[in-house]
Write an enzyme that holds these catalytic residues in place. Sequence first.
Site, PDB file in Angstrom:
ATOM      1  N   SER A 208       0.839  -1.196   0.000  1.00 22.58           N
ATOM      2  CA  SER A 208       0.000   0.000   0.000  1.00 22.58           C
ATOM      3  C   SER A 208       0.882   1.257   0.000  1.00 22.58           C
ATOM      4  O   SER A 208       1.691   1.443  -0.903  1.00 22.58           O
ATOM      5  CB  SER A 208      -0.965  -0.028   1.183  1.00 22.58           C
ATOM      6  OG  SER A 208      -1.919   1.013   1.098  1.00 22.58           O
TER       7      SER A 208
ATOM      8  N   ASP B 127     -10.504  -2.462  -5.855  1.00 24.52           N
ATOM      9  CA  ASP B 127      -9.654  -1.467  -5.197  1.00 24.52           C
ATOM     10  C   ASP B 127      -9.630  -0.220  -6.068  1.00 24.52           C
ATOM     11  O   ASP B 127      -9.231  -0.270  -7.242  1.00 24.52           O
ATOM     12  CB  ASP B 127      -8.238  -2.030  -5.019  1.00 24.52           C
ATOM     13  CG  ASP B 127      -7.291  -1.064  -4.322  1.00 24.52           C
ATOM     14  OD1 ASP B 127      -7.757  -0.009  -3.859  1.00 24.52           O
ATOM     15  OD2 ASP B 127      -6.090  -1.369  -4.244  1.00 24.52           O
TER      16      ASP B 127
ATOM     17  N   HIS C 283      -8.295  -4.230  -1.451  1.00 28.26           N
ATOM     18  CA  HIS C 283      -7.032  -3.644  -1.029  1.00 28.26           C
ATOM     19  C   HIS C 283      -6.509  -4.356   0.216  1.00 28.26           C
ATOM     20  O   HIS C 283      -7.251  -4.620   1.151  1.00 28.26           O
ATOM     21  CB  HIS C 283      -7.240  -2.155  -0.739  1.00 28.26           C
ATOM     22  CG  HIS C 283      -5.979  -1.382  -0.588  1.00 28.26           C
ATOM     23  ND1 HIS C 283      -5.214  -0.979  -1.661  1.00 28.26           N
ATOM     24  CD2 HIS C 283      -5.324  -0.936   0.515  1.00 28.26           C
ATOM     25  CE1 HIS C 283      -4.163  -0.303  -1.236  1.00 28.26           C
ATOM     26  NE2 HIS C 283      -4.191  -0.269   0.087  1.00 28.26           N
TER      27      HIS C 283
END
Length: 401
Positions: free
Chosen positions: A230, A333, A363
């Site tokens: 991320s 996502d 995600h």
Amino acid sequence: MPSLSLKLYSLFFKYHLRHQLQSLKQIQPDPSFGITSRPEEPAVPANPTFQDGVATKDIHVDPLSSLSLRIFLPDTVLPVSLKTAKPPKRGAAQSPLSSDDSDGAVYRGYSPDQLMGKRHRKLPIFLQFHGGGFVSGSNDTSSNDAFCRRMAKLCDVIVVAVGYRLAPESPYPAAFEDGVLVLKWVAKQANLATLRNARSRIFDSFGSSMVEPWLAAHGDPSRCVLLGVSCGANLADYIARKAVEAANLLDPLKVVAQVLMYPFFIGSIPTKSEIKLANSYLYDKDTSMLAWKLFLTEEEFDLDHPAGNPLLPGTGPPLKSMPPTLTVVAEHDWMRDRGIAYSEELRKANVDAPLLDYKDTVHEFATLDVLLHTPQAKACADDITIWVKKYISIRGHEFSY
């Protein structure tokens, strides 16, 4: 489609995350020392014995900040005789994985000194950067600990998980500075280990306490991989650029590849996924923008900030000089299109940059604690291992003599 249980979990997760971000808005920036974790997030203590095939230890490398590292060492560095040795009962003689300190205390964790007279197996090094929108997460949370253990065992590598400073206490560029500092620290460790092997008198006088024994004995910095999750993918990509710019100044450290898992990229021109999936599971776009404003501060917030948009012109070295880059994206996502676009631009520049796109995923599907044991998470870890092996499995580098 994601399961019903994940949809319900996502509702509670979003509510908690938004409440957390709103409370963080009241905190005034104080970048002098900073913090690397939040008290409400469950942490796993380090264990220097080989539990489930991996030993861990925590170290601090910067006396001027809270920057911390957790090192994950797989038991493949051990001879078979030590792997099969059972730990002693309380009060019994110490095990092969124990050593006496000068004050009589017994350290029951692994120490390379126990392999005196034996060759030390050298392993590649993964520098891992956790997710959390720059404002949460840590290198010692239960989910990050489990993920790093998985990668250490599957890839047969030493994982160095970086606990960088969090915003809003330490806004941009604190986390990026921490990442570069760790890269230089690993390179310095390699040089100090070389001095130790040469029995340098200068080293013995001034540098012995600075050496990290696990990395000195078993780390191969010439096979270094950056692994970002991320927002950690943003950090990994930035550090890869700095490594390219530094070139031989980091010798013997070489960044041979990077893995970007659902990168936290943004931009001023909305993509299709940002419009269609703005209210996606776990991390929706509005909540993520709150995190960005805490990291960049509202005064400096810009959708085309270099920390979030790697395709801005003039943000670093040309793409053709970037290391091989594996990008992982999830179907549900809102950030997926930017990861895909970056991977495409790298391929246009003749960089080995495959894309792994997983169906029915969200995600952090491969790194969040509640999703770690799903088939998609396991498949992702296996796919990363298969790809990265061609850059870290170099014949003749398995042992040092």
